[in-house]
Design a protein around this motif. Structure first.
Motif, PDB file in Angstrom:
ATOM      1  N   CYS A   1     -21.038  11.142 -15.736  1.00  0.00           N
ATOM      2  CA  CYS A   1     -20.797   9.849 -15.064  1.00  0.00           C
ATOM      3  C   CYS A   1     -21.721   8.665 -16.097  1.00  0.00           C
ATOM      4  O   CYS A   1     -22.961   8.843 -16.138  1.00  0.00           O
ATOM      5  CB  CYS A   1     -21.807   9.733 -13.754  1.00  0.00           C
ATOM      6  SG  CYS A   1     -21.758   7.901 -13.067  1.00  0.00           S
ATOM      7  N   PRO A   2     -21.202   7.729 -16.536  1.00  0.00           N
ATOM      8  CA  PRO A   2     -21.787   6.813 -17.567  1.00  0.00           C
ATOM      9  C   PRO A   2     -22.922   5.745 -16.688  1.00  0.00           C
ATOM     10  O   PRO A   2     -23.546   5.160 -17.598  1.00  0.00           O
ATOM     11  CB  PRO A   2     -20.627   5.937 -17.969  1.00  0.00           C
ATOM     12  CG  PRO A   2     -19.591   5.982 -17.057  1.00  0.00           C
ATOM     13  CD  PRO A   2     -19.656   7.284 -16.226  1.00  0.00           C
ATOM     14  N   MET A   3     -22.646   5.696 -15.408  1.00  0.00           N
ATOM     15  CA  MET A   3     -23.893   5.030 -14.818  1.00  0.00           C
ATOM     16  C   MET A   3     -24.836   5.543 -14.317  1.00  0.00           C
ATOM     17  O   MET A   3     -25.568   5.516 -13.310  1.00  0.00           O
ATOM     18  CB  MET A   3     -23.039   4.264 -13.430  1.00  0.00           C
ATOM     19  CG  MET A   3     -21.982   3.257 -13.892  1.00  0.00           C
ATOM     20  SD  MET A   3     -22.587   2.208 -15.370  1.00  0.00           S
ATOM     21  CE  MET A   3     -23.451   1.023 -14.360  1.00  0.00           C
TER      22      MET A   3
ATOM     23  N   LEU B   1     -24.791   8.198 -12.008  1.00  0.00           N
ATOM     24  CA  LEU B   1     -24.916   8.502 -10.780  1.00  0.00           C
ATOM     25  C   LEU B   1     -24.656   9.911 -10.567  1.00  0.00           C
ATOM     26  O   LEU B   1     -24.632  10.725 -11.220  1.00  0.00           O
ATOM     27  CB  LEU B   1     -23.874   7.488  -9.981  1.00  0.00           C
ATOM     28  CG  LEU B   1     -23.839   6.030 -10.128  1.00  0.00           C
ATOM     29  CD1 LEU B   1     -22.699   5.436  -9.754  1.00  0.00           C
ATOM     30  CD2 LEU B   1     -25.203   5.556  -9.535  1.00  0.00           C
TER      31      LEU B   1
ATOM     32  N   PRO C   1     -21.872  11.569  -8.555  1.00  0.00           N
ATOM     33  CA  PRO C   1     -20.413  11.292  -7.951  1.00  0.00           C
ATOM     34  C   PRO C   1     -20.279  12.280  -6.811  1.00  0.00           C
ATOM     35  O   PRO C   1     -19.818  11.928  -5.778  1.00  0.00           O
ATOM     36  CB  PRO C   1     -19.759  11.601  -9.071  1.00  0.00           C
ATOM     37  CG  PRO C   1     -20.500  11.139 -10.503  1.00  0.00           C
ATOM     38  CD  PRO C   1     -21.772  11.564 -10.118  1.00  0.00           C
TER      39      PRO C   1
ATOM     40  N   CYS D   1     -21.241   1.838  -9.130  1.00  0.00           N
ATOM     41  CA  CYS D   1     -20.173   2.433  -9.848  1.00  0.00           C
ATOM     42  C   CYS D   1     -19.116   1.696 -10.290  1.00  0.00           C
ATOM     43  O   CYS D   1     -18.937   0.920  -9.338  1.00  0.00           O
ATOM     44  CB  CYS D   1     -19.473   3.711  -8.793  1.00  0.00           C
ATOM     45  SG  CYS D   1     -17.995   4.097  -9.315  1.00  0.00           S
ATOM     46  N   PHE D   2     -18.477   1.568 -11.307  1.00  0.00           N
ATOM     47  CA  PHE D   2     -17.511   0.583 -11.776  1.00  0.00           C
ATOM     48  C   PHE D   2     -16.092   1.427 -11.678  1.00  0.00           C
ATOM     49  O   PHE D   2     -14.955   1.005 -12.308  1.00  0.00           O
ATOM     50  CB  PHE D   2     -17.790   0.052 -12.849  1.00  0.00           C
ATOM     51  CG  PHE D   2     -17.726   0.669 -14.121  1.00  0.00           C
ATOM     52  CD1 PHE D   2     -16.739   0.669 -14.968  1.00  0.00           C
ATOM     53  CD2 PHE D   2     -18.878   1.203 -14.468  1.00  0.00           C
ATOM     54  CE1 PHE D   2     -16.680   1.303 -16.126  1.00  0.00           C
ATOM     55  CE2 PHE D   2     -19.037   2.184 -15.699  1.00  0.00           C
ATOM     56  CZ  PHE D   2     -17.742   2.270 -16.428  1.00  0.00           C
ATOM     57  N   GLU D   3     -15.736   2.553 -10.954  1.00  0.00           N
ATOM     58  CA  GLU D   3     -14.644   3.301 -10.643  1.00  0.00           C
ATOM     59  C   GLU D   3     -14.043   3.532 -11.908  1.00  0.00           C
ATOM     60  O   GLU D   3     -12.753   3.361 -12.146  1.00  0.00           O
ATOM     61  CB  GLU D   3     -13.861   2.006  -9.538  1.00  0.00           C
ATOM     62  CG  GLU D   3     -14.473   2.406  -8.357  1.00  0.00           C
ATOM     63  CD  GLU D   3     -14.122   1.233  -7.654  1.00  0.00           C
ATOM     64  OE1 GLU D   3     -12.728   0.833  -7.740  1.00  0.00           O
ATOM     65  OE2 GLU D   3     -14.889   0.839  -6.804  1.00  0.00           O
ATOM     66  N   CYS D   4     -14.612   3.907 -13.085  1.00  0.00           N
ATOM     67  CA  CYS D   4     -14.009   4.286 -14.234  1.00  0.00           C
ATOM     68  C   CYS D   4     -13.142   5.652 -13.992  1.00  0.00           C
ATOM     69  O   CYS D   4     -12.394   5.787 -14.926  1.00  0.00           O
ATOM     70  CB  CYS D   4     -15.254   4.534 -15.263  1.00  0.00           C
ATOM     71  SG  CYS D   4     -16.212   6.184 -15.137  1.00  0.00           S
ATOM     72  N   GLY D   5     -13.711   6.415 -13.013  1.00  0.00           N
ATOM     73  CA  GLY D   5     -12.895   7.481 -12.979  1.00  0.00           C
ATOM     74  C   GLY D   5     -13.196   8.778 -13.526  1.00  0.00           C
ATOM     75  O   GLY D   5     -12.313   9.883 -13.342  1.00  0.00           O
ATOM     76  N   VAL D   6     -13.969   8.789 -14.656  1.00  0.00           N
ATOM     77  CA  VAL D   6     -14.270  10.009 -15.512  1.00  0.00           C
ATOM     78  C   VAL D   6     -14.721  11.310 -14.492  1.00  0.00           C
ATOM     79  O   VAL D   6     -14.577  12.363 -14.812  1.00  0.00           O
ATOM     80  CB  VAL D   6     -15.159  10.027 -16.381  1.00  0.00           C
ATOM     81  CG1 VAL D   6     -14.578   9.540 -17.739  1.00  0.00           C
ATOM     82  CG2 VAL D   6     -16.497   9.211 -16.189  1.00  0.00           C
ATOM     83  N   CYS D   7     -15.485  10.814 -13.396  1.00  0.00           N
ATOM     84  CA  CYS D   7     -15.871  12.065 -12.514  1.00  0.00           C
ATOM     85  C   CYS D   7     -14.792  12.634 -12.004  1.00  0.00           C
ATOM     86  O   CYS D   7     -14.831  14.034 -12.009  1.00  0.00           O
ATOM     87  CB  CYS D   7     -16.749  11.506 -11.295  1.00  0.00           C
ATOM     88  SG  CYS D   7     -16.160  10.070 -10.572  1.00  0.00           S
TER      89      CYS D   7
ATOM     90  N   VAL E   1     -13.147   8.880  -6.760  1.00  0.00           N
ATOM     91  CA  VAL E   1     -13.143   7.287  -6.924  1.00  0.00           C
ATOM     92  C   VAL E   1     -12.455   7.058  -5.503  1.00  0.00           C
ATOM     93  O   VAL E   1     -13.046   6.044  -5.101  1.00  0.00           O
ATOM     94  CB  VAL E   1     -12.285   7.037  -8.212  1.00  0.00           C
ATOM     95  CG1 VAL E   1     -12.310   5.396  -7.934  1.00  0.00           C
ATOM     96  CG2 VAL E   1     -12.831   7.510  -9.314  1.00  0.00           C
TER      97      VAL E   1
ATOM     98  N   ILE F   1     -15.358   6.814  -2.983  1.00  0.00           N
ATOM     99  CA  ILE F   1     -16.050   5.706  -3.399  1.00  0.00           C
ATOM    100  C   ILE F   1     -15.746   4.577  -2.841  1.00  0.00           C
ATOM    101  O   ILE F   1     -16.398   3.739  -2.317  1.00  0.00           O
ATOM    102  CB  ILE F   1     -16.549   5.880  -4.892  1.00  0.00           C
ATOM    103  CG1 ILE F   1     -17.555   7.051  -5.314  1.00  0.00           C
ATOM    104  CG2 ILE F   1     -17.265   4.668  -5.275  1.00  0.00           C
ATOM    105  CD1 ILE F   1     -18.008   7.288  -6.585  1.00  0.00           C
TER     106      ILE F   1
HETATM  107  S1  SF4 Z   1     -16.059   6.353 -11.266  1.00  0.00           S
HETATM  108 FE1  SF4 Z   1     -17.456   8.251 -11.198  1.00  0.00          FE
HETATM  109  S2  SF4 Z   1     -18.020   8.343 -13.324  1.00  0.00           S
HETATM  110 FE2  SF4 Z   1     -17.142   6.422 -13.134  1.00  0.00          FE
HETATM  111  S3  SF4 Z   1     -19.241   5.161 -12.721  1.00  0.00           S
HETATM  112 FE3  SF4 Z   1     -18.188   5.769 -10.857  1.00  0.00          FE
HETATM  113  S4  SF4 Z   1     -19.262   7.782 -10.295  1.00  0.00           S
HETATM  114 FE4  SF4 Z   1     -19.698   7.227 -12.453  1.00  0.00          FE
END
Ligand code: SF4
Ligand code: SF4
Lengths: 317, 445
Positions: free
Chosen positions: B382-384, B386, B388, B411-417, B428, B431
């Motif tokens: 998670c780049p932030m 967090l 997840p 979280c900016f909902e990048c979706g990598v998690c 996501v 979230i």
């Molecule tokens: S979408 Fe997932 S990986 Fe991306 S910032 Fe939010 S919690 Fe972290």
């Protein structure tokens, strides 16, 4: 016009990456084939039957439990892993009916009663081994020298149970312990097979290196500190199998990397304390169960520090 | 290769993941898409306030004519993208806010008759106020996807001092190649636009961040920087190609080691990040007087011939897909934006908007969610920074306060998690649900 078509709507992301849960489990099964193979090589039919009964009982119990709880049975491979692991930590001469009892206990009580995969607090195989030590203490501590597919097994002491003898170990004995040609639990004797299987999982990034490496590292350091031979402590008993295949169990180990490192340190320390000061020669099983119990606590204190947290505190202050 | 001194050392981050790049269209020159017969022009394509219609049904409009505006500060005017007649209104979703909004339908007269543009001979002579006005009047918003009105981003509040501009040419979403092509084919405009915002903000340093999977773009920009005489002022930072390196807050951390405060903006730490397609549009707005009526969109994936298309806003997705030879195989999903953050669209009549950088067609299946096996993969990447898995768990149980305490807003909902999750948990989605509920509660108070 493009023909009217039904399009799929689902939340982002629209890409997924393997491996799936079952693929991970089957990779672990694959890795466990090395210690299992060594067990069969050294202990012959006994190994085959113990593993067979353990796996069979584990799968059947999982099936029954899931159906009883109204879920469909998914062959996610986790019961298979538990079945093999449980078989591998038993002595070769263990009566087969007790193996079945233990495997049922592992799945029904230690795993499913807590809510199934992902919710169990203790590693099922180790939980069941602890239960077996209490309930069937004699067969659980009867060891034989490996005789392959030959007939007669002779009872013997494991290297660890004669802890006093550790100083006189000669290179030939070390070699036997490394390859697995020594008395002990089925899958714990061959460090080589465990290393190959563990190395495979490390290489495939299925396993996080932190717990096994730190665990084994701390055990060696403490052995040195106690004036003992680290190599002996690494090769003897269940350390290798425990460090690579039990302590790394996702479900029962800490979530974050920091948590995993802390867990590794504690595991090493506990194991050496039990081996050095405790009445039991074998500390691995109880150390891991102990750490399983405090995993939630470690998780609570090792949360990641969110990005941007410090800065806000600074500008607000 | 490094002798100009423009290219700095490559940077990489321990967070994020390698995603399959699938840049099918990287070598495909930008093509002009045919003008739509009917353009569906949403009155709200950005973050901030919606615009009010300035025209009525039956009015004739010219290409580039302002047809919607708002007197709210955070807003951007809307322009007609073809010439023709206002045929009526309809409702569409604003991707930037996920809310339904009104849209004007322009029926084309086929002439594509433009309003009179007002180019400036000497942009150097413009005052900052004049530049900002021209940017606002052109309806500029961030073209990287967030669609934030550009003139706001370029006029930081009085006490904020901007010392660094980062020009974002990362394009880390799989498939997308529009920014890549814009750098290769319109690099001069990109740099000229960048120079205009440098005039506005007078930063000490200016970086261009480009992922190393676009070596040709890095080299081209390097040459242009030297040729245009910006050698001392603008530096290129190549980045290891990883998703989501192109996110503002990640770039700020990666290039400068500064973390944008939670709920803050990069300008809080002296940084402004703009996308390459945005600065190209800034050049066109300021120098050529051209309003934002079109952009480059990558139409790709399971279509017969994937393309980079210069598309007028309001063109329906269906006609773009058709222009690319239609859908091939069993593809059953149309994604507006990239596969990591874009949203699935079921209606091929849906129009393209300012924030649309790609349209991806792909085959997909519905996956079943399993229980979290606590593998920790989501946390590791998670780049932030967090947790997840915990956010998803709390949200699922309706424990939104715990989500908040665990910084769900960060979280900016990048979706990598969700991308790496072996249990296929739609993290996501959980979230988003928690954020929506928390916003609702906050609004009630
Ligand atoms: S979408 Fe997932 S990986 Fe991306 S910032 Fe939010 S919690 Fe972290
Ligand atoms: S990646 Fe998925 S399974 Fe692994 S910890 Fe995160 S939520 Fe759980």
């Amino acid at each position: 016009m493009t023909p009217v078509k039904k399009f799929l709507i689902s939340p982002s992301p629209h890409l997924w990456k393997g491996p799936s849960v079952s693929k991970i489990m089957y990779l672990v099964v694959l890795a466990l084939m090395f210690p299992s193979g060594a067990a069969v090589y050294f202990f012959g039919y006994r190994a085959l039957s113990v593993l067979g009964v353990s796996v069979g009982a584990a799968l059947l119990t999982e099936y029954v439990c899931r159906r009883m709880r109204g879920h469909t049975f998914v062959m996610d491979g986790s019961a298979l892993v538990t079945g093999i692991l449980f078989g591998l930590i038993l002595p070769p001469t263990i009566p087969l009916w007790t193996v079945a009892v233990g495997a049922i206990f592992a799945i029904a009580i230690v795993k499913e009663a807590f809510g199934g995969l992902g919710h169990n607090i203790f590693n099922p195989a180790l939980g069941a081994r602890a239960f077996m030590s209490v309930s069937f203490s004699l067969p659980m501590t009867t060891w034989v020298e490996p005789t392959g597919f030959g007939v007669d097994a002779v009872t013997s002491a494991t290297p660890l149970s004669g802890l006093s003898g550790w100083q006189q170990f000669d290179p030939a004995a070390y070699q036997a312990m490394f390859l697995g040609n020594t008395a002990g639990s089925l899958g714990e004797t061959s460090a080589l097979a465990i290393l190959i299987g563990g190395g495979l999982l490390l290489g495939l990034r299925v396993m996080n290196w932190r717990i096994p490496v730190i665990y084994v590292g701390v055990v060696s350091l403490l052995a040195l500190a106690f004036g003992q031979d680290p190599l002996f402590h690494i090769l003897a008993g269940g350390l290798m199998l425990g460090a690579f295949f039990m302590a790394t169990d996702y479900v029962t180990s800490p979530l974050t990397n920091r948590g995993k490192m802390i867990s590794g340190v504690f595991l090493g320390a506990l194991t050496m304390l039990i081996r050095h000061f405790g009445g039991m020669p074998e500390g691995v099983c109880y150390s891991i169960l102990c750490m399983n119990a405090i995993t939630p606590l470690i998780d609570r204190y090792t949360k990641e520090r969110p990005y941007g947290l410090v800065e806000r505190a600074r500008s607000a202050g | 290769m490094n002798e100009s001194g423009v290219r700095l050392k490559k940077k990489s981050s321990p967070y994020g993941v390698k995603v399959p790049e699938r840049k099918l269209t990287a070598q495909r020159p930008i093509e002009r898409a045919p003008l739509p017969e009917r353009a569906i022009i949403s009155l709200h394509q950005n973050i901030g306030a919606a615009s009010q219609a300035l025209v009525r049904r039956g009015d004739r409009v010219l290409t580039g004519q302002k047809i919607g505006d708002s007197d709210k500060l955070i807003s951007a005017p809307i322009h007609a993208t073809i010439s023709g007649e206002i045929a009526g209104t309809t409702m569409v979703i604003n991707p930037a806010t996920a809310r339904p909004v009104e849209a004007l339908v322009v029926a084309s007269d086929g002439a594509d008759e433009w309003v009179q543009l007002e180019p400036v001979e000497n942009p150097e002579a413009l005052s900052p106020k004049e530049i900002l006005d021209r940017i606002r009047e052109a309806g500029l918003v961030g073209l990287g996807g967030a669609a934030f009105p550009s003139h706001i981003k370029l006029a930081p509040p009085g006490d904020a001092r901007i010392d660094t501009i980062i020009l974002n040419g990362c394009e880390c979403e799989p498939y997308a190649t529009s920014d890549h092509r814009v750098m290769l084919e319109c690099g001069e405009k990109v740099l000229s636009g960048l120079n205009i915002i440098r005039k506005l903000l007078s930063p000490e340093t200016t970086y261009i961040a480009i992922e190393d999977n676009k070596e040709d773009a890095i080299e081209h920009m390097e040459d242009l920087i030297v040729a245009m005489g910006f050698k001392e002022d603008i530096k290129i930072v190549p980045l290891e190609s990883k998703y989501p390196m192109g996110a503002e807050r990640i770039l700020t951390k990666l290039l400068l080691g500064r973390e944008v405060p939670i709920a803050g903006l990069p300008l809080n730490v002296g940084v402004v990040v703009h996308n390459v397609s945005t600065t190209k549009a800034i050049h066109e707005a300021v120098v050529e007087g051209k309003p934002l009526v079109e952009r480059v969109i990558t139409v790709t994936g399971a279509v017969n011939s994937p393309k980079n298309l210069l598309v007028r806003f309001g063109t329906p997705l269906g006609s773009l897909i058709e222009y690319c030879g239609g859908i091939v195989g069993k593809a059953n999903k149309v994604i507006l934006g990239g596969p990591m953050m874009g949203f699935a669209q079921f209606d091929l009549g849906f129009p393209t908007m300012k924030g649309t950088n790609s349209v991806v067609v792909k085959e997909d299946t519905i996956v079943t969610e399993q229980c979290c096996i606590r593998c920790g993969r989501c946390i590791e990447i998670c780049p932030m920074h967090l947790m997840p898995t915990l956010l998803a768990k709390y949200a699922k149980a309706g424990r939104y306060d715990q989500c908040k305490a665990a910084y769900v807003d960060n979280c900016f909902e990048c979706g990598v998690c969700a991308y790496v999750c072996p249990a296929k948990i739609p993290i996501v989605q959980y979230i988003e649900m928690a954020k929506r509920e928390l916003a609702k509660r906050a609004a009630k108070k």
